[in-house]
Motif scaffolding. Sequence first.
Motif: not given
Ligand code: 6LW
Length: 499
Positions: A16, A31, A33, A77-78, A125-126, A175-176, A195, A199, A236, A252, A268, A469
Amino acid sequence: MTDAYTNPVLPGFHPDPSVCRVGDDYYLVTSTFTYFPGVPIFRSRNLVDWTQIGNVLDRPSQLDLDDTRGWASMGVWAPTIRHHDGRFWMITTNQTDHGSKNFFVTADDPAGPWTDSVPLAVDGCDPELAWDVDGACWLHFSKFGIYRCRIDDSTGALLDEPEATWSGTGLQYPESPHLYEHDGVWYLMIAEGGTHSGHAVSIARGPGPAGPWEGCPTNPFLSHRSTNQPIQNTGHADLVEATDGSWWMILLGVRPRGLSPAFHVLGRETFLAPVEWIDGWPVVDEVALTVERRPPGPVEPVSDAARDEFDGPILHPRWLAVRRFPDAISSLEERPGWLTLHGDDATLDAPTPAFVGRRQQHHLCRVRARLEIGTAREAGLAVLLDDTAHYEIGVVGDQVVARARIGSLQVVLGEVERPAASIDLAVETRPSLFGPDIVVLGFEDVRGDLQIVAELDGRYLSTEVTGGFLGRVIGMYAVGGTAAFDWFDYEEVTAPITA
Ligand code: 6LW
């Protein structure tokens, strides 16, 4: 000097990625985690050679990972990094057992200190922040679709109700989101397709930060799904304009290994690709292991010594611990020149093991560490994907024991008598014909020869097996007492050992 560069620009578990440029310097975050410290921050002058200058979330008052015990892939995350109004902004999500908590922190100096976290009353998220010409701050985030609202950037208060905005072509998990202005046109770039192998990156353009949006006709304009490319799961992404006006994408991807199916074990990773603007749309030819065109900027060798002697007053910022700060379970002062680890009853299967490790950054690597067991019931070296997947070589009483945990299976693979009070433990990853690698666990005997206690197929420490992840982290652990490590040596193996 060659004009080429190699990918990944940040190998190993660096997912991310988000990037921004200030003058001649680029800054990048990824990221983390359930690992502390959170969100490593890197600096580069050419987008290729990155040096870690710290961690954005480096104290408990910024982040509480106690409430993430449900899953190792929860937590941070992200992140997105931006520079605005003379300050750096990092916005991210803490995915907890009780929902997602979005927040931002700011800093004058990207090496820190960063402020305490400013919470945002949105879930999802993101998150990302962008400012328009009038200084209005736009928050975008993902919640099974992309949403946006404006916020007061001094308090984090929402100024509008979040509303749905452009969310791609209908693939899984939009996302992202990242918002850019280029040549007077606004762009909303997102990831979609999930992801993993599907992706992809899609983009839309419009007259302002709120659209209306016109999707790019070639969306998703980047994906490696169903191709033979060695880099897979590409997505991402974030865009940055270099000092010479050229554009680059940071994104990523993963490098799966083995036959059908392939497994990726390093998590990743962060890749760099050149971008061309054609008819007002960004175009990325391919994300390759070797790219023939380098971004501008001086080459700066990355000083990332392979060996940690534990002689200094603080640990290098690359060291990670699970849900606690490394200094909550370890000390460099207790026995100068050694890292002392304090194990309690928590094993590597627990949410808070006494484990301090660093990312495995190369498919083939060689790790050694000198251990004195002290009062610990057990201590050693572990290769950790998460609490459900790890291999370790440890000292238990007068035995050296190799063990594996794969899901609900826990096996002792070998036991040999410990040769001396102080022991150099060994982990190596070696090539495999059908899987990602072979993980070798052992120790060096008094002559310095490697004694192998167990060899394991590396696929069980892969994201394909565990889900989630994370990527592999290799480090030192202790259970039920204190153990001390004199040094820890990590190096890439370029000419594989096949003994
Ligand atoms: C993140 C999302 C993703 O929030 O994986 O690859 C999730 N993208 O954007 C966790 O990293």
